[in-house]
Design a protein around this motif. Structure first.
Motif, PDB file in Angstrom:
ATOM      1  N   TYR A 307      30.979 -13.079  13.052  1.00 23.43           N
ATOM      2  CA  TYR A 307      30.454 -11.540  13.335  1.00 23.43           C
ATOM      3  C   TYR A 307      29.109 -11.967  13.591  1.00 23.43           C
ATOM      4  O   TYR A 307      28.251 -12.557  13.096  1.00 23.43           O
ATOM      5  N   ALA A 308      28.517 -10.548  14.143  1.00 23.54           N
ATOM      6  CA  ALA A 308      26.937 -10.731  14.572  1.00 23.54           C
ATOM      7  C   ALA A 308      26.675 -11.639  15.583  1.00 23.54           C
ATOM      8  O   ALA A 308      25.666 -12.539  15.280  1.00 23.54           O
ATOM      9  N   ARG A 309      27.785 -11.991  16.476  1.00 23.43           N
ATOM     10  CA  ARG A 309      27.446 -12.719  17.449  1.00 23.43           C
ATOM     11  C   ARG A 309      26.169 -12.634  18.206  1.00 23.43           C
ATOM     12  O   ARG A 309      25.500 -13.559  18.928  1.00 23.43           O
ATOM     13  N   LEU A 310      25.854 -11.433  18.758  1.00 20.92           N
ATOM     14  CA  LEU A 310      24.619 -10.991  19.540  1.00 20.92           C
ATOM     15  C   LEU A 310      23.277 -11.207  18.948  1.00 20.92           C
ATOM     16  O   LEU A 310      22.498 -11.690  19.229  1.00 20.92           O
ATOM     17  N   GLU A 311      23.155 -10.652  17.537  1.00 21.54           N
ATOM     18  CA  GLU A 311      22.122 -10.674  16.880  1.00 21.54           C
ATOM     19  C   GLU A 311      22.251 -11.224  15.385  1.00 21.54           C
ATOM     20  O   GLU A 311      22.252 -10.270  14.462  1.00 21.54           O
ATOM     21  N   PRO A 312      22.582 -12.466  15.065  1.00 22.51           N
ATOM     22  CA  PRO A 312      23.038 -12.920  13.899  1.00 22.51           C
ATOM     23  C   PRO A 312      21.907 -12.574  12.772  1.00 22.51           C
ATOM     24  O   PRO A 312      22.104 -12.565  11.531  1.00 22.51           O
ATOM     25  N   TRP A 313      20.656 -12.468  13.176  1.00 19.51           N
ATOM     26  CA  TRP A 313      19.448 -12.466  12.569  1.00 19.51           C
ATOM     27  C   TRP A 313      19.420 -11.115  11.811  1.00 19.51           C
ATOM     28  O   TRP A 313      18.631 -11.028  10.924  1.00 19.51           O
ATOM     29  N   ASN A 314      20.252  -9.960  12.396  1.00 17.55           N
ATOM     30  CA  ASN A 314      20.146  -8.774  11.914  1.00 17.55           C
ATOM     31  C   ASN A 314      21.345  -8.387  10.914  1.00 17.55           C
ATOM     32  O   ASN A 314      21.327  -7.101  10.589  1.00 17.55           O
ATOM     33  N   ARG A 315      22.404  -9.212  10.856  1.00 24.05           N
ATOM     34  CA  ARG A 315      23.873  -8.923  10.205  1.00 24.05           C
ATOM     35  C   ARG A 315      23.395  -8.232   8.905  1.00 24.05           C
ATOM     36  O   ARG A 315      24.251  -7.578   8.063  1.00 24.05           O
ATOM     37  N   ASN A 316      22.050  -8.516   8.193  1.00 25.65           N
ATOM     38  CA  ASN A 316      21.812  -7.999   6.681  1.00 25.65           C
ATOM     39  C   ASN A 316      20.880  -6.984   6.678  1.00 25.65           C
ATOM     40  O   ASN A 316      20.445  -6.578   5.766  1.00 25.65           O
ATOM     41  N   SER A 385      27.868  -3.780  29.279  1.00 27.82           N
ATOM     42  CA  SER A 385      26.303  -3.536  29.377  1.00 27.82           C
ATOM     43  C   SER A 385      25.989  -2.413  28.624  1.00 27.82           C
ATOM     44  O   SER A 385      26.580  -1.542  27.957  1.00 27.82           O
ATOM     45  N   GLY A 386      24.587  -2.203  28.414  1.00 30.39           N
ATOM     46  CA  GLY A 386      23.909  -1.266  27.688  1.00 30.39           C
ATOM     47  C   GLY A 386      22.572  -1.420  27.286  1.00 30.39           C
ATOM     48  O   GLY A 386      22.027  -2.527  27.570  1.00 30.39           O
ATOM     49  N   GLY A 387      21.829  -0.692  26.656  1.00 26.77           N
ATOM     50  CA  GLY A 387      20.503  -1.001  26.210  1.00 26.77           C
ATOM     51  C   GLY A 387      20.356  -1.917  25.243  1.00 26.77           C
ATOM     52  O   GLY A 387      21.405  -2.225  24.217  1.00 26.77           O
ATOM     53  N   ILE A 388      19.283  -2.508  25.216  1.00 28.56           N
ATOM     54  CA  ILE A 388      19.018  -3.578  24.024  1.00 28.56           C
ATOM     55  C   ILE A 388      19.204  -3.244  22.588  1.00 28.56           C
ATOM     56  O   ILE A 388      19.653  -4.040  21.685  1.00 28.56           O
ATOM     57  N   ASP A 389      19.019  -2.172  22.496  1.00 27.70           N
ATOM     58  CA  ASP A 389      19.063  -1.407  21.036  1.00 27.70           C
ATOM     59  C   ASP A 389      20.403  -1.377  20.494  1.00 27.70           C
ATOM     60  O   ASP A 389      20.764  -1.057  19.397  1.00 27.70           O
ATOM     61  N   LEU A 390      21.461  -1.461  21.321  1.00 25.43           N
ATOM     62  CA  LEU A 390      22.892  -1.304  21.048  1.00 25.43           C
ATOM     63  C   LEU A 390      23.508  -2.856  20.587  1.00 25.43           C
ATOM     64  O   LEU A 390      24.531  -2.865  20.133  1.00 25.43           O
ATOM     65  N   CYS A 391      22.543  -3.778  20.619  1.00 24.13           N
ATOM     66  CA  CYS A 391      22.978  -5.188  20.267  1.00 24.13           C
ATOM     67  C   CYS A 391      23.782  -5.266  19.154  1.00 24.13           C
ATOM     68  O   CYS A 391      24.681  -5.578  18.807  1.00 24.13           O
ATOM     69  N   PHE A 392      22.896  -4.901  17.975  1.00 20.69           N
ATOM     70  CA  PHE A 392      23.503  -4.683  16.734  1.00 20.69           C
ATOM     71  C   PHE A 392      22.934  -3.333  15.871  1.00 20.69           C
ATOM     72  O   PHE A 392      21.849  -3.020  16.220  1.00 20.69           O
ATOM     73  N   PRO A 393      23.985  -2.811  15.550  1.00 24.93           N
ATOM     74  CA  PRO A 393      25.091  -3.164  15.301  1.00 24.93           C
ATOM     75  C   PRO A 393      26.079  -2.729  16.141  1.00 24.93           C
ATOM     76  O   PRO A 393      27.360  -3.376  16.185  1.00 24.93           O
ATOM     77  N   HIS A 394      26.052  -2.101  17.165  1.00 23.47           N
ATOM     78  CA  HIS A 394      27.138  -1.284  17.951  1.00 23.47           C
ATOM     79  C   HIS A 394      27.843  -2.451  18.724  1.00 23.47           C
ATOM     80  O   HIS A 394      29.083  -2.628  18.408  1.00 23.47           O
ATOM     81  N   HIS A 395      27.278  -3.262  19.292  1.00 18.17           N
ATOM     82  CA  HIS A 395      28.013  -4.158  20.129  1.00 18.17           C
ATOM     83  C   HIS A 395      28.481  -5.312  19.302  1.00 18.17           C
ATOM     84  O   HIS A 395      29.507  -5.908  19.654  1.00 18.17           O
ATOM     85  N   ASP A 396      27.615  -5.674  18.470  1.00 18.14           N
ATOM     86  CA  ASP A 396      28.485  -6.552  17.461  1.00 18.14           C
ATOM     87  C   ASP A 396      29.603  -6.205  16.817  1.00 18.14           C
ATOM     88  O   ASP A 396      30.646  -6.877  16.875  1.00 18.14           O
ATOM     89  N   ASN A 397      29.479  -4.909  16.128  1.00 11.74           N
ATOM     90  CA  ASN A 397      30.593  -4.412  15.775  1.00 11.74           C
ATOM     91  C   ASN A 397      31.893  -4.345  16.832  1.00 11.74           C
ATOM     92  O   ASN A 397      32.947  -4.376  16.595  1.00 11.74           O
ATOM     93  N   GLU A 398      31.529  -3.677  17.854  1.00 11.95           N
ATOM     94  CA  GLU A 398      32.593  -3.765  19.032  1.00 11.95           C
ATOM     95  C   GLU A 398      33.277  -5.134  19.120  1.00 11.95           C
ATOM     96  O   GLU A 398      34.359  -5.260  19.339  1.00 11.95           O
ATOM     97  N   LEU A 399      32.477  -6.055  19.360  1.00 13.72           N
ATOM     98  CA  LEU A 399      32.809  -7.499  19.581  1.00 13.72           C
ATOM     99  C   LEU A 399      33.973  -7.766  18.186  1.00 13.72           C
ATOM    100  O   LEU A 399      35.113  -8.329  18.569  1.00 13.72           O
ATOM    101  N   ALA A 400      33.388  -7.878  16.955  1.00  7.39           N
ATOM    102  CA  ALA A 400      34.305  -8.206  15.948  1.00  7.39           C
ATOM    103  C   ALA A 400      35.714  -7.400  15.940  1.00  7.39           C
ATOM    104  O   ALA A 400      36.714  -8.073  15.614  1.00  7.39           O
ATOM    105  N   GLN A 401      35.468  -6.112  16.072  1.00  4.72           N
ATOM    106  CA  GLN A 401      36.853  -5.246  15.805  1.00  4.72           C
ATOM    107  C   GLN A 401      37.578  -5.497  16.907  1.00  4.72           C
ATOM    108  O   GLN A 401      38.926  -5.409  16.728  1.00  4.72           O
ATOM    109  N   SER A 402      37.032  -5.635  18.142  1.00  6.10           N
ATOM    110  CA  SER A 402      38.181  -5.879  19.338  1.00  6.10           C
ATOM    111  C   SER A 402      38.610  -7.338  19.290  1.00  6.10           C
ATOM    112  O   SER A 402      39.916  -7.551  19.642  1.00  6.10           O
ATOM    113  N   GLU A 403      37.899  -8.352  18.774  1.00 10.76           N
ATOM    114  CA  GLU A 403      38.422  -9.544  18.832  1.00 10.76           C
ATOM    115  C   GLU A 403      39.608  -9.581  17.568  1.00 10.76           C
ATOM    116  O   GLU A 403      40.624 -10.448  17.620  1.00 10.76           O
ATOM    117  N   ALA A 404      39.372  -8.877  16.468  1.00  6.74           N
ATOM    118  CA  ALA A 404      40.242  -8.569  15.512  1.00  6.74           C
ATOM    119  C   ALA A 404      41.449  -8.007  15.923  1.00  6.74           C
ATOM    120  O   ALA A 404      42.861  -8.462  15.477  1.00  6.74           O
TER     121      ALA A 404
END
Length: 802
Positions: A307-316, A385-404
């Motif tokens: 989880y939080a593959r794009l910005e692991p430092w922001n996961r909390n 693709s998208g803006g840098i502000d979408l990395c976390f949580p939006h794209h990180d959440n997309e990644l997790a739920q899609s891979e799930a």
């Protein structure tokens, strides 16, 4: 968990027998990777891009994102020849849209029910002001009156108002930007309330404009839950309007339409099915209110899942997590983990709802993209693709739920191979944001002439696509310089098409062709190196510099035209020439040509003018020479009205030449007529003749640069003229004043109340008190008397009275 968050997740590099064409900066690996499509033949590329949330007009920050993505898209398709399937969503339902649609509906209803400034309206607005201040400006008094707002806010938030951090120590952040927005909103409402006693009933709209932003959340807090959730028009009226305006804005910026557009409101059943699969795979769970949450802990317990593959430092990061859940989300008590996020939200009163196995509800923000992208592109895509502000949580959440969703228990499904994130745009160090209300809309910027589609795109090309771009004066100048440099090159090529260099020796051909090949290699290397457009632009401008410095007498036209066609192709691939085809073999970009219907007349006038000037300067402009010049251009009267003004200019120029010839006018009058053709007749038709030493005049359209130069020249001339007129006026006033002064008899000039006795010449001897005038003063008065005597005697001589 903390250790796992710091570990770089594995990235499975796509395999292909075809050599990669480029490397791209991949947010998944935070490094450059060879770009290898999923397609075994290496041609098809599946690309999903996060689109707009349509509740307001798009601003320049959005332009940065969508124009830059468009540039990358055009390079991949037009330069690297990939076949793209480009999908972009429209978010037409989420917390922001629900809030905005509901608030605007309630405000419109309130205004309709209260068309006059009544006591009820004012009392409601005061309560709205109080609620807004208490929620957003906690340093202010809880019982603050509108009339005390300016004084108290300027004291309590002095550092923020001065452009500093709240504590006055560090630099300002987004938090200070929010405070400034809240101060502005509350201040506007306070001003409206204070002015209400002086407003007439016809000024009610002015009052509502000032108080609107405090009334919106207050009315929603009172009546938002009363909205009929079945009435979707409350929300679609808003989203359809702003989706249409977004599309208009993108086309005005020359952004290509997506191949496929998906809308959240059209994907209700698919989203439900997507969530069901995640729950079935044991990565989602239901709470008692009918909401579904993603189970991060269960997901990461499966080997290969992260989880939080794009910005692991922001996961909390609690603030980012809260933003991701939306403004309407109340803190749940049944979440298994604090970071777990909503897949499906149970709809509360006043919120639109779709049918689901868990009861009426609506999609979480992140799930929409996963479901829509997968529905169109399948279980895996090449690019997201998208803006840098979408990395976390939006794209990180997309990644997790899609891979799930696509996981088969062994884990490790790679939903996206390459994430491309566009850097922010800032102006004067401030990032633009709808929520901060500090933005300039795209349509405002274009309408005011701050930017054109080309000039803004050049600015983005001059910066790295995944780096932040700050618009500074230096960057503006660099963009303007590049545009002018290329434009002037194309002007020269157009001129060469009209006046071929048939006598070129060709001695410079080989040298320039080598430089041309080097420029092509440099540009290719730049684009293959993760779309390095700044270096690519330097390759273009460097080649133009080499051309400009080349001895044109030794350069064949064919070499110049080859270079021009290549530059044209590249700038068109970058999207700098509207919808022009990069591969049609033509040269130039829009804005370098005069109108087609003008060409035969303007070029004839320019040629005749060149010959007239040449002969007039040489002193051999005889009647026969002039007749020969004019006789070369005989046109059939044109029926096309659009060509008439240009034909008239040519005809008038020829007739005036004949008139000057008949009266044997000197050469300077012929030259003055040539200047008039350039500076007035053709200028007024948007055409300029650029005189060049030892060459013919170059025909070109009038652009903003030329207009600015002429305006500056005229301003300087006007200033000089006005300064001269002022000097002449002051001199005339001085002379007039002196003439009036001269009429005064020197023997009478001191006979005033200041003195009481005088001698025979009118010089004072006693002051008003009868005391002798001091010798020091007498000396000064004598000088004045002598000056006036000479002045008066000259006056008398002038009128013959001496």
């Amino acid at each position: 968990m903390a250790t796992q968050a710091r570990t770089q997740p594995p990235w499975k590099e796509p395999q292909s027998s075809i050599p990669p064409k480029l490397k791209v900066w991949n947010s998944l690996t935070r490094t450059k990777n060879d770009f290898i499509p999923i397609d075994p033949e290496g041609k098809e590329v599946k690309w999903y891009s996060c689109g707009p949330t349509v509740y307001d007009d798009s601003h320049l920050g959005h332009a940065r994102n969508y124009v830059t993505i468009d540039i990358l898209r055009r390079i991949m398709a037009g330069y690297f020849n990939f076949n793209l399937k480009f999908v972009q969503n429209v978010t037409d339902v989420d917390d922001k849209i629900i809030l905005r649609g509901r608030q605007q509906h309630l405000l419109a209803k309130f205004k309709a029910e209260n068309p006059k400034l009544t006591k009820q309206v004012l009392e409601t607005t005061v309560r709205a002001f109080d609620a807004y201040v208490k929620k957003n400006l906690p340093l202010l008094s809880q019982d603050l009156r509108p009339e005390d707002f300016n004084k108290e806010s300027s004291g309590k938030y002095a550092h923020v108002i001065a452009g500093k951090s709240l504590d006055g120590i560090g630099p300002p952040t987004d938090e200070e930007a929010k405070i400034k927005m809240h101060l502005k909103t509350a201040g506007s409402a306070a001003t409206a309330l204070l002015a209400s006693s002086n407003l007439t009933q016809t000024d009610v709209n002015e009052f509502y404009t000032g108080a609107e932003d405090v009334l919106l959340p207050y009315l929603d807090s009172l009546h938002g839950s009363d909205i009929d959730s079945e009435d979707r028009s409350i929300f679609t009226k808003l989203t359809q309007k702003f989706e249409a305006r977004f599309n208009e804005d993108m086309r005005s910026l020359n952004v290509l339409d997506p191949d496929v557009v998906t809308r959240v409101t059209e994907y209700g059943p698919q989203i439900v099915m997507f969530v069901e699969k995640i729950v079935e795979n044991k990565y989602g769970y239901q709470t008692s209110d009918g909401s579904i949450y993603f189970d991060i802990d269960s997901f990461e317990k499966t080997p290969g899942n992260h989880y939080a593959r794009l910005e692991p430092w922001n996961r909390n990061n609690k603030d980012l997590q809260a933003d991701g859940e939306g403004a309407l989300t109340k803190k749940p008590t049944e979440k298994r983990g604090d970071a777990d996020f909503a897949l499906w939200k149970s709809s509360k009163p006043g919120e639109p709802a779709w049918t689901s196995p868990w009861g009426p509800g609506r999609p979480g923000w992140h799930i929409e993209c996963s479901a829509m992208a997968s529905d169109v592109l399948g279980s895996q895509m090449d690019i997201h693709s998208g803006g840098i502000d979408l990395c976390f949580p939006h794209h990180d959440n997309e990644l997790a739920q899609s891979e799930a969703h696509f996981s088969h228990k062994e884990g490790g499904h790679q939903w996206v191979n390459y994430f491309l994130h566009m850097g922010h745009l800032s102006i004067s160090g401030s990032k633009m944001s709808k929520s901060l209300k500090n933005f300039i809309t795209i349509r405002e910027a274009l309408a005011r002439g701050d930017w054109t589609a080309r000039s803004l795109r050049i600015i983005f090309l001059l910066g790295g696509w995944h780096d932040g771009v700050e618009i500074t004066d230096d960057l503006r100048k660099a963009g303007s310089s590049f545009e002018s440099y290329v434009t002037n090159f194309f002007y020269k090529v157009r001129d060469l098409e009209q006046h071929p260099n048939t006598n070129a020796s060709g001695a410079e051909d080989e040298r320039l062709r080598k430089l041309f090949e080097a420029a092509k290699e440099r540009l290719h290397s730049a684009l293959a190196d993760s779309f390095d457009t700044p270096t690519a632009l330097r390759a273009i401008s460097g080649l133009i510099t080499e051309y400009n410095s080349t001895d044109k007498s030794g350069l064949s036209d064919a070499v110049v035209f080859d270079i021009a066609k290549w530059i044209t192709r590249i700038v068109r691939i970058f999207g700098l020439d509207g919808s022009a085809d990069p591969n049609d073999g033509t040269t130039g970009w829009y804005g370098i040509d005069i109108p087609t219907e003008a060409k035969q007349f303007v070029y004839a006038a320019a040629r005749e003018r060149d010959e007239v000037r040449q002969h007039a300067i040489a002193g051999d402009l005889s009647d026969s020479v002039l007749a020969s010049i004019i006789a070369k251009d005989r046109f059939v009267p044109q029926q096309d009205a659009s060509a008439a003004p240009y034909a008239e200019v040519l005809s008038s120029f020829q007739e005036n030449l004949k008139t000057l010839a008949e009266k044997k006018a000197p050469a300077k009058e012929f030259l003055a007529l040539c200047d008039k053709l350039r500076d007035l007749d053709l200028w007024n038709l948007g055409v300029y003749l650029e005189d060049r030493e030892n060459s013919h005049a170059m025909v070109r359209p009038i652009d903003s640069e030329l207009r600015a130069a002429r305006d500056q020249k005229e301003a300087i001339a006007r200033q000089k003229r006005e300064a001269k007129e002022k000097r002449e006026r002051e001199e005339a006033e001085r002379r007039a004043k002196l003439a009036e002064q001269a009429k005064i008899d020197h023997k009478e000039m001191f006979k005033t109340e200041e003195f009481s006795a005088w001698d025979l010449d009118g010089m004072p001897t006693k002051d008003a008190k009868g005391e002798d005038v001091p010798k020091s003063k007498m000396k000064k008065l004598k000088k004045e008397w002598e000056k006036q005597r000479k002045l008066h005697e000259d006056y008398l001589k002038g009128i013959g009275a001496a």
